[in-house]
Design a protein around this motif. Structure first.
Motif, PDB file in Angstrom:
ATOM      1  N   LEU A  98     -38.594  64.255 -16.441  1.00  8.56           N
ATOM      2  CA  LEU A  98     -37.749  64.368 -17.646  1.00  8.56           C
ATOM      3  C   LEU A  98     -37.904  63.153 -18.554  1.00  8.56           C
ATOM      4  CD1 LEU A  98     -34.323  65.816 -16.403  1.00  8.56           C
ATOM      5  CD2 LEU A  98     -36.386  67.025 -17.132  1.00  8.56           C
ATOM      6  N   GLU A  99     -38.169  62.003 -17.932  1.00  6.21           N
ATOM      7  CA  GLU A  99     -38.308  60.774 -18.734  1.00  6.21           C
ATOM      8  C   GLU A  99     -39.568  60.793 -19.589  1.00  6.21           C
ATOM      9  OE1 GLU A  99     -37.950  57.559 -15.968  1.00  6.21           O
ATOM     10  OE2 GLU A  99     -35.832  58.077 -15.563  1.00  6.21           O
ATOM     11  N   ARG A 100     -40.500  61.671 -19.272  1.00  6.27           N
ATOM     12  CA  ARG A 100     -41.764  61.737 -20.015  1.00  6.27           C
ATOM     13  C   ARG A 100     -41.698  62.688 -21.207  1.00  6.27           C
ATOM     14  NH1 ARG A 100     -46.147  59.793 -16.793  1.00  6.27           N
ATOM     15  NH2 ARG A 100     -45.418  59.262 -14.707  1.00  6.27           N
ATOM     16  N   ILE A 101     -40.598  63.435 -21.312  1.00 11.58           N
ATOM     17  CA  ILE A 101     -40.498  64.409 -22.406  1.00 11.58           C
ATOM     18  C   ILE A 101     -39.214  64.163 -23.202  1.00 11.58           C
ATOM     19  CG2 ILE A 101     -41.915  66.176 -21.275  1.00 11.58           C
ATOM     20  CD1 ILE A 101     -39.319  67.607 -20.477  1.00 11.58           C
ATOM     21  N   ASP A 102     -39.119  64.870 -24.319  1.00 14.27           N
ATOM     22  CA  ASP A 102     -37.997  64.670 -25.241  1.00 14.27           C
ATOM     23  C   ASP A 102     -36.941  65.753 -25.004  1.00 14.27           C
ATOM     24  OD1 ASP A 102     -36.437  64.130 -27.498  1.00 14.27           O
ATOM     25  OD2 ASP A 102     -37.678  65.440 -28.755  1.00 14.27           O
ATOM     26  N   ILE A 103     -36.026  65.473 -24.087  1.00 13.38           N
ATOM     27  CA  ILE A 103     -35.014  66.505 -23.779  1.00 13.38           C
ATOM     28  C   ILE A 103     -33.682  66.222 -24.475  1.00 13.38           C
ATOM     29  CG2 ILE A 103     -35.930  67.179 -21.512  1.00 13.38           C
ATOM     30  CD1 ILE A 103     -33.419  65.486 -20.412  1.00 13.38           C
ATOM     31  N   VAL A 104     -32.949  67.296 -24.665  1.00 14.60           N
ATOM     32  CA  VAL A 104     -31.554  67.194 -25.108  1.00 14.60           C
ATOM     33  C   VAL A 104     -30.702  67.243 -23.859  1.00 14.60           C
ATOM     34  CG1 VAL A 104     -29.726  68.329 -26.426  1.00 14.60           C
ATOM     35  CG2 VAL A 104     -32.123  68.535 -27.161  1.00 14.60           C
ATOM     36  N   GLU A 105     -29.825  66.268 -23.701  1.00 18.12           N
ATOM     37  CA  GLU A 105     -28.873  66.316 -22.587  1.00 18.12           C
ATOM     38  C   GLU A 105     -27.656  67.100 -23.031  1.00 18.12           C
ATOM     39  OE1 GLU A 105     -29.649  61.962 -20.577  1.00 18.12           O
ATOM     40  OE2 GLU A 105     -27.585  62.630 -20.880  1.00 18.12           O
ATOM     41  N   VAL A 106     -27.256  68.042 -22.230  1.00 16.84           N
ATOM     42  CA  VAL A 106     -26.085  68.843 -22.554  1.00 16.84           C
ATOM     43  C   VAL A 106     -24.981  68.461 -21.576  1.00 16.84           C
ATOM     44  CG1 VAL A 106     -25.179  71.203 -22.682  1.00 16.84           C
ATOM     45  CG2 VAL A 106     -27.529  70.717 -23.428  1.00 16.84           C
ATOM     46  N   GLY A 107     -23.830  68.080 -22.108  1.00 15.14           N
ATOM     47  CA  GLY A 107     -22.738  67.620 -21.249  1.00 15.14           C
ATOM     48  C   GLY A 107     -21.855  68.763 -20.791  1.00 15.14           C
ATOM     49  N   GLU A 108     -21.047  68.477 -19.792  1.00  8.10           N
ATOM     50  CA  GLU A 108     -20.138  69.511 -19.271  1.00  8.10           C
ATOM     51  C   GLU A 108     -19.192  70.031 -20.348  1.00  8.10           C
ATOM     52  OE1 GLU A 108     -18.265  69.166 -15.219  1.00  8.10           O
ATOM     53  OE2 GLU A 108     -19.547  67.402 -15.178  1.00  8.10           O
ATOM     54  N   ASN A 109     -18.839  69.151 -21.302  1.00 11.52           N
ATOM     55  CA  ASN A 109     -17.911  69.575 -22.361  1.00 11.52           C
ATOM     56  C   ASN A 109     -18.517  70.622 -23.273  1.00 11.52           C
ATOM     57  OD1 ASN A 109     -16.176  67.766 -21.328  1.00 11.52           O
ATOM     58  ND2 ASN A 109     -16.622  66.152 -22.845  1.00 11.52           N
ATOM     59  N   ASP A 110     -19.850  70.712 -23.254  1.00 13.47           N
ATOM     60  CA  ASP A 110     -20.530  71.697 -24.112  1.00 13.47           C
ATOM     61  C   ASP A 110     -20.684  73.045 -23.422  1.00 13.47           C
ATOM     62  OD1 ASP A 110     -20.911  69.957 -26.184  1.00 13.47           O
ATOM     63  OD2 ASP A 110     -22.829  69.224 -25.419  1.00 13.47           O
ATOM     64  N   LEU A 111     -20.078  73.201 -22.262  1.00 11.99           N
ATOM     65  CA  LEU A 111     -20.313  74.422 -21.489  1.00 11.99           C
ATOM     66  C   LEU A 111     -19.144  75.403 -21.552  1.00 11.99           C
ATOM     67  CD1 LEU A 111     -22.040  72.960 -18.301  1.00 11.99           C
ATOM     68  CD2 LEU A 111     -23.059  73.739 -20.441  1.00 11.99           C
ATOM     69  N   GLU A 112     -18.395  75.328 -22.636  1.00 13.69           N
ATOM     70  CA  GLU A 112     -17.254  76.245 -22.779  1.00 13.69           C
ATOM     71  C   GLU A 112     -17.722  77.704 -22.698  1.00 13.69           C
ATOM     72  OE1 GLU A 112     -13.852  76.899 -25.964  1.00 13.69           O
ATOM     73  OE2 GLU A 112     -14.614  74.837 -25.889  1.00 13.69           O
ATOM     74  N   GLY A 113     -17.024  78.496 -21.937  1.00 16.41           N
ATOM     75  CA  GLY A 113     -17.377  79.915 -21.842  1.00 16.41           C
ATOM     76  C   GLY A 113     -18.432  80.200 -20.786  1.00 16.41           C
ATOM     77  N   VAL A 114     -19.015  79.158 -20.217  1.00 20.46           N
ATOM     78  CA  VAL A 114     -20.033  79.357 -19.173  1.00 20.46           C
ATOM     79  C   VAL A 114     -19.337  79.430 -17.819  1.00 20.46           C
ATOM     80  CG1 VAL A 114     -21.979  78.254 -17.979  1.00 20.46           C
ATOM     81  CG2 VAL A 114     -21.860  78.204 -20.480  1.00 20.46           C
ATOM     82  N   SER A 115     -19.779  80.359 -16.984  1.00 20.18           N
ATOM     83  CA  SER A 115     -19.164  80.521 -15.666  1.00 20.18           C
ATOM     84  C   SER A 115     -19.216  79.216 -14.873  1.00 20.18           C
ATOM     85  CB  SER A 115     -19.910  81.609 -14.892  1.00 20.18           C
ATOM     86  OG  SER A 115     -19.607  81.497 -13.520  1.00 20.18           O
ATOM     87  N   GLU A 116     -18.087  78.878 -14.268  1.00 14.91           N
ATOM     88  CA  GLU A 116     -18.083  77.617 -13.498  1.00 14.91           C
ATOM     89  C   GLU A 116     -18.909  77.731 -12.221  1.00 14.91           C
ATOM     90  OE1 GLU A 116     -13.804  78.258 -11.210  1.00 14.91           O
ATOM     91  OE2 GLU A 116     -13.871  77.200 -13.152  1.00 14.91           O
ATOM     92  N   ARG A 117     -19.293  78.952 -11.874  1.00 16.65           N
ATOM     93  CA  ARG A 117     -20.108  79.143 -10.663  1.00 16.65           C
ATOM     94  C   ARG A 117     -21.598  78.998 -10.948  1.00 16.65           C
ATOM     95  NH1 ARG A 117     -15.948  82.172  -8.019  1.00 16.65           N
ATOM     96  NH2 ARG A 117     -15.150  80.408  -6.842  1.00 16.65           N
ATOM     97  N   THR A 118     -21.960  78.828 -12.211  1.00 14.63           N
ATOM     98  CA  THR A 118     -23.375  78.926 -12.567  1.00 14.63           C
ATOM     99  C   THR A 118     -24.274  78.016 -11.738  1.00 14.63           C
ATOM    100  OG1 THR A 118     -24.897  79.144 -14.450  1.00 14.63           O
ATOM    101  CG2 THR A 118     -23.365  77.280 -14.525  1.00 14.63           C
ATOM    102  N   PHE A 119     -23.798  76.818 -11.419  1.00 12.43           N
ATOM    103  CA  PHE A 119     -24.657  75.862 -10.699  1.00 12.43           C
ATOM    104  C   PHE A 119     -24.497  75.924  -9.183  1.00 12.43           C
ATOM    105  CE2 PHE A 119     -24.014  73.625 -14.866  1.00 12.43           C
ATOM    106  CZ  PHE A 119     -25.287  73.891 -15.338  1.00 12.43           C
ATOM    107  N   GLU A 120     -23.745  76.890  -8.701  1.00  9.73           N
ATOM    108  CA  GLU A 120     -23.529  76.979  -7.256  1.00  9.73           C
ATOM    109  C   GLU A 120     -24.846  77.324  -6.548  1.00  9.73           C
ATOM    110  OE1 GLU A 120     -20.155  79.397  -6.225  1.00  9.73           O
ATOM    111  OE2 GLU A 120     -20.896  79.712  -4.188  1.00  9.73           O
ATOM    112  N   GLY A 121     -25.249  76.475  -5.632  1.00 11.89           N
ATOM    113  CA  GLY A 121     -26.476  76.719  -4.873  1.00 11.89           C
ATOM    114  C   GLY A 121     -26.131  77.203  -3.475  1.00 11.89           C
ATOM    115  N   ILE A 122     -26.882  78.188  -2.998  1.00 11.44           N
ATOM    116  CA  ILE A 122     -26.631  78.728  -1.645  1.00 11.44           C
ATOM    117  C   ILE A 122     -27.779  78.249  -0.769  1.00 11.44           C
ATOM    118  CG2 ILE A 122     -26.263  80.825  -0.280  1.00 11.44           C
ATOM    119  CD1 ILE A 122     -24.186  80.719  -2.426  1.00 11.44           C
TER     120      ILE A 122
END
Ligand SMILES: Nc1nc2c(ncn2[C@@H]2O[C@H](COP(=O)(O)OP(=O)(O)OP(=O)(O)O)[C@@H](O)[C@H]2O)c(=O)[nH]1
Length: 208
Positions: free
Chosen positions: A169-193
């Motif tokens: 990631l340090e080699r490319i130009d990414i936009v960091e998206v914070g938790e505050n920008d995740l309104e309306g997104v399911s809170e389970r989205t990042f759950e890993g099984i």
């Protein structure tokens, strides 16, 4: 459809699921549906070119798990197995035919397609959009990348000493998206099984 707004998808499934035990978590049954099929069906709602990255020896079981799924994926197998998720991301992104591509791990069956659309919006004009949670952790396996830029960064990183995904990631130009920008997104989205216990707990919840 290959318009500018078209999004590709890569599902990462080439790991050995050691925490999961003897079986491959990619094809594990979660409430009647294989985990990877849940991921593919969710990705199919926002992507139109889908690549599954896995090892050759997983192909038969994964094809069977995905038979008749909403979007017929293509397969890109690792030329050298067990080189870690970064190598899988590279192989998948090199095979996909879209400028921007969502990369999602096979063990994230609750991935929210709305998040991927938001990340696609945010990534436009940059090399990717990646969520960074408040604990500082980057969600690199549920992110959108510019496929050629990230594939090249993966290759360079694999050739260097620090082979972590965040080093790419340090080699490319990414936009960091914070938790505050995740309104309306399911809170389970990042759950890993990644364990049998997590699978059982997710099943219990779904059956409630
Ligand atoms: N192609 C490829 N993908 C990998 C590799 N290792 C992990 N992945 C994928 O990267 C994602 C995240 O990795 P982990 O959750 O650590 O998966 P894993 O390595 O199979 O599981 P553990 O062995 O329990 O750590 C999963 O979707 C894996 O399938 C690898 O060596 N090659």
């Amino acid at each position: 459809m290959t318009s500018e707004r078209s999004l590709g998808g890569v599902v990462l499934a080439g790991g050995y699921s050691t925490r999961f035990g003897e079986s491959d978590k990619a094809v594990a049954d979660l409430a009647g549906t294989p985990m990877i099929r849940r991921v593919v069906d969710r990705l199919a709602t926002v992507t139109d070119d889908l690549v599954v990255n896995c090892r050759d020896d997983q192909l038969e079981a994964i094809r069977a798990a995905l038979a008749g799924s909403d979007l017929e994926p293509r397969y890109a197998t690792d030329p050298v197995p067990d080189r870690g998720p970064l190598a899988g991301i590279q192989v998948g992104l090199e095979a996909v035919d879209r400028e921007y591509t969502a990369v999602v791990a096979c063990d994230m069956p609750f991935v929210d397609p709305a998040l991927l659309e938001t990340l696609h919006d945010r990534a436009c004009g940059r090399d990717g959009a990646v969520v960074r949670l408040e604990d500082g952790w980057y969600q690199t396996t549920q992110a959108v990348y510019r496929a050629d830029a990230m594939a090249e960064a993966c290759a360079e990183t694999l050739d260097s000493e620090d082979k972590r995904i965040v080093a790419a990631l340090e080699r490319i130009d990414i936009v960091e998206v914070g938790e505050n920008d995740l309104e309306g997104v399911s809170e389970r989205t990042f759950e890993g099984i990644d364990t049998q216990e997590a699978l059982a707990e997710a099943e219990r919840r779904m059956r409630r």
